[in-house]
Design a protein around this motif. Structure first.
Motif, PDB file in Angstrom:
ATOM      1  N   ALA A 391       0.862  -1.195   0.000  1.00 11.02           N
ATOM      2  CA  ALA A 391       0.000   0.000   0.000  1.00 11.02           C
ATOM      3  C   ALA A 391       0.887   1.230   0.000  1.00 11.02           C
ATOM      4  CB  ALA A 391      -0.898   0.007   1.234  1.00 11.02           C
ATOM      5  N   PHE A 392       0.336   2.318  -0.494  1.00  2.97           N
ATOM      6  CA  PHE A 392       1.081   3.574  -0.601  1.00  2.97           C
ATOM      7  C   PHE A 392       0.326   4.638   0.193  1.00  2.97           C
ATOM      8  CE2 PHE A 392       2.754   6.807  -4.037  1.00  2.97           C
ATOM      9  CZ  PHE A 392       3.435   7.499  -3.049  1.00  2.97           C
ATOM     10  N   LEU A 393       0.927   5.082   1.304  1.00 10.62           N
ATOM     11  CA  LEU A 393       0.335   6.197   2.053  1.00 10.62           C
ATOM     12  C   LEU A 393       0.822   7.470   1.361  1.00 10.62           C
ATOM     13  CD1 LEU A 393       0.301   6.546   5.952  1.00 10.62           C
ATOM     14  CD2 LEU A 393      -0.143   8.375   4.342  1.00 10.62           C
ATOM     15  N   SER A 394      -0.088   8.110   0.626  1.00  9.36           N
ATOM     16  CA  SER A 394       0.327   9.149  -0.316  1.00  9.36           C
ATOM     17  C   SER A 394      -0.512  10.413  -0.183  1.00  9.36           C
ATOM     18  CB  SER A 394       0.169   8.582  -1.734  1.00  9.36           C
ATOM     19  OG  SER A 394       0.215   9.590  -2.710  1.00  9.36           O
ATOM     20  N   HIS A 395       0.083  11.527  -0.650  1.00 13.16           N
ATOM     21  CA  HIS A 395      -0.662  12.795  -0.685  1.00 13.16           C
ATOM     22  C   HIS A 395      -1.573  12.864  -1.914  1.00 13.16           C
ATOM     23  CE1 HIS A 395       2.241  13.485  -3.755  1.00 13.16           C
ATOM     24  NE2 HIS A 395       2.075  14.786  -3.824  1.00 13.16           N
ATOM     25  N   CYS A 396      -1.539  11.825  -2.719  1.00 14.19           N
ATOM     26  CA  CYS A 396      -2.411  11.712  -3.897  1.00 14.19           C
ATOM     27  C   CYS A 396      -2.078  12.706  -5.003  1.00 14.19           C
ATOM     28  CB  CYS A 396      -3.894  11.804  -3.523  1.00 14.19           C
ATOM     29  SG  CYS A 396      -4.392  10.637  -2.276  1.00 14.19           S
ATOM     30  N   GLY A 397      -0.809  13.102  -5.117  1.00 10.40           N
ATOM     31  CA  GLY A 397      -0.363  13.838  -6.299  1.00 10.40           C
ATOM     32  C   GLY A 397      -0.605  12.922  -7.494  1.00 10.40           C
TER      33      GLY A 397
END
Ligand SMILES: O=c1ccn([C@@H]2O[C@H](COP(=O)(O)OP(=O)(O)O[C@H]3O[C@H](CO)[C@@H](O)[C@H](O)[C@H]3O)[C@@H](O)[C@H]2O)c(=O)[nH]1
Length: 505
Positions: A391-397
């Motif tokens: 999984a990728f904990l991301s700022h959703c750029g």
């Protein structure tokens, strides 16, 4: 391959941010591969130097030309050499936006020079960033065309641009609202708005820059968007509805190695130098080594793009939540909000003993290292394409979104700025590939929320979301791969159509 052209010149004008320069470079590479146009990417001296050094190291970019546009940051209240949004506080970003208006005269000189060199024939077109609407006027003055390229997705771009063009949202009573260009079922929430748009009244600094630029982009001859039809059907429809111009969805513009149907988890140095001209904070091999030690789909990758960070208290809670999750993780760390993002990390920003605990190897208990802490910049593509990343904990750029989903890796969303909250909304509502942890860099996040979000994404608990998220993410991956498949992919066809359109009088 697109029909043969007469080898004219295309000038490209990206905004000065990594999240924009990277897809512009990728667009240049893609056009060059499919046509005989000469391409010149124009930007400020610091950015051109970085782009050049990237191109020198990459044979697929060697034929691309770069042109420096004179730029004096200090004339606009910016520190010298400040020509990119990297590590820049929001207060400076608005100055950089206004300063970018000064690139008009140097761009005019560049276009005049190219026209003169090519016997009075102007460039075939100028492809410019959505923040440079004024390029449409420059193109018109030289009797050529302008195309707007949005480096964001179709849904995110449409929501972002439509909201700025339809102000104000200030004092909005009800939480939910309809955004022009979107169907009624697609309600937005006040909490999706970042402060600068929530507070905008049309006469504030951001409105006075963004609104005219977006209005001017509507005078261009068409738009290019870094997405595909099948990946974002609703977003593509919304974008056409909004701009009322031809839209070519020619993305995702990702390196071949990452979209290729290749399930191996090996490393590749060819895709790691992803930040134009700047070194990585860690060797890709070290990340691969760490990932190799953990089971498939188990590692959480945490990174907030090239220009965002979180508060100090959230940093502590995130650290505690990662520890409490008992899942392995790779975390790309930068100093918290309020500190110089380019400076060294300090122990006091993390829970006492955190780094020691998570990076310890217990030989006796055969315990592996739980965490890999990366300073500043990680080889993101290598990490995402490794089968251990779960999984990728991301700022959703948008680039991170595409990179993650192209590998079938679901997202734990923590949108912070720009159109990121709209990306997270679409990924959760339309695609089912994202659990949202928080909205806004300053939202207060607790360790328990972090732990729960991680569990929801990578956990296998009965009734949990994990399995479904992963299935949806794999579906998204297939859509991306299909779109860029040579011969039949919708994005390949859209690119050829765009190139054909360039040689049509
Ligand atoms: O440690 C890192 C951090 C980032 N990246 C790369 O940098 C890019 C980051 O791009 P993105 O995920 O889009 O984030 P931002 O840099 O924040 O991008 C800006 O530009 C995007 C569109 O181009 C917008 O969607 C975002 O809202 C805006 O903040 C990606 O290619 C990443 O792979 C790395 O390789 N290593």
């Amino acid at each position: 391959m697109a029909p043969s052209d007469d080898g004219g010149h295309i000038v490209m004008l990206p905004f000065m941010a990594h999240g924009h320069l990277i897809p512009f470079l990728a667009l240049a590479r893609r056009i060059q591969r499919r046509s005989r146009f000469t391409i010149t990417i124009a930007s400020t001296p610091v950015n051109v130097r970085r782009l050049r050094s990237t191109a020198m190291a990459d044979p697929t970019l060697r034929a691309i030309n770069f042109a420096e546009l004179a730029f004096d940051p200090s004339a606009h209240g910016l520190p010298s050499n400040t020509e990119n949004t990297e590590n820049m506080p929001l207060t400076q970003m608005v100055d950089l936006c206004y300063a970018s208006l000064s690139l008009r005269a140097p761009l005019e000189s560049l276009v005049a020079n190219i026209t003169c060199r090519e016997d009075g024939r102007p460039p075939v077109c100028i492809i410019s960033d959505i923040f440079f609407g004024w390029a449409a006027d420059v193109a018109k003055a030289f009797g050529t065309r302008n195309y707007t390229f949005t480096t964001c997705g179709a849904y995110g771009t449409s929501a972002y641009v439509s909201m700025w063009l339809h102000l104000p949202h200030r004092g909005m009573e009800s939480g939910k609202f309809i955004v022009p260009a979107f169907p009624e079922r697609c309600l937005f929430d006040k909490s999706h708005l970042v402060a600068m748009i929530r507070e905008a009244d049309g006469d504030d600094v951001w409105s006075r820059f963004l609104r005219p630029q977006f209005e001017l982009t509507l005078n261009s001859s068409g738009w290019l968007c870094n997405t595909s039809e099948e990946f974002e059907p609703l977003g593509a429809a919304a974008l056409r509805n909004l701009v009322k111009l031809p839209v070519w969805t020619i993305g995702p513009l990702l390196p071949d190695a990452i979209v290729r149907n290749d399930d191996s988890s090996g490393s590749s140095t060819s895709i790691s130098e992803h930040r134009p001209g700047k070194p990585l904070g860690i060797a890709p091999e070290r990340c691969v080594e760490f990932l190799d030690e953990h089971p498939p789909g188990s590692v959480v990758y945490v990174c907030f793009g090239s220009q965002n960070t979180i508060t100090e208290s959230n940093m502590k809670e995130l650290a505690a939540g990662l520890e409490a999750s008992e899942r392995p993780f790779i975390w790309v760390m930068r100093p918290p909000l309020g500190f110089d993002m380019g400076s060294e990390m300090r122990d006091e920003w993390l829970p006492p003993g955190f780094e020691k605990r998570v990076t310890r190897v217990d030989e006796k208990k055969k315990k592996k290292k739980r965490g890999l802490l990366v300073r500043d910049w990680a080889p993101q593509l290598e990490i995402l394409r490794h089968s251990s990343t779960g999984a990728f904990l991301s700022h959703c750029g948008w680039n991170s979104t595409l990179e993650s989903l192209s590998q079938g890796v679901p997202i734990i969303g923590w949108p912070m700025a720009g159109e990121q909250a709209y990306n997270a909304k679409m990924m959760a509502e339309e695609m089912g590939v994202c659990v949202e942890l928080a909205r806004g860099a300053a939202a207060e996040v607790s360790r328990e929320e972090v732990r729960r979000a991680i569990e929801a994404a990578v956990g296998d608990a009965e009734g949990g979301k994990g399995k479904e998220l992963r299935e949806r993410a794999m579906e998204a991956r297939e859509k991306i791969r299909k779109a860029v498949t040579e011969g039949e992919g919708s994005s390949v066809k859209a690119m050829d159509e765009f190139l054909r359109n360039l040689v049509t009088p």
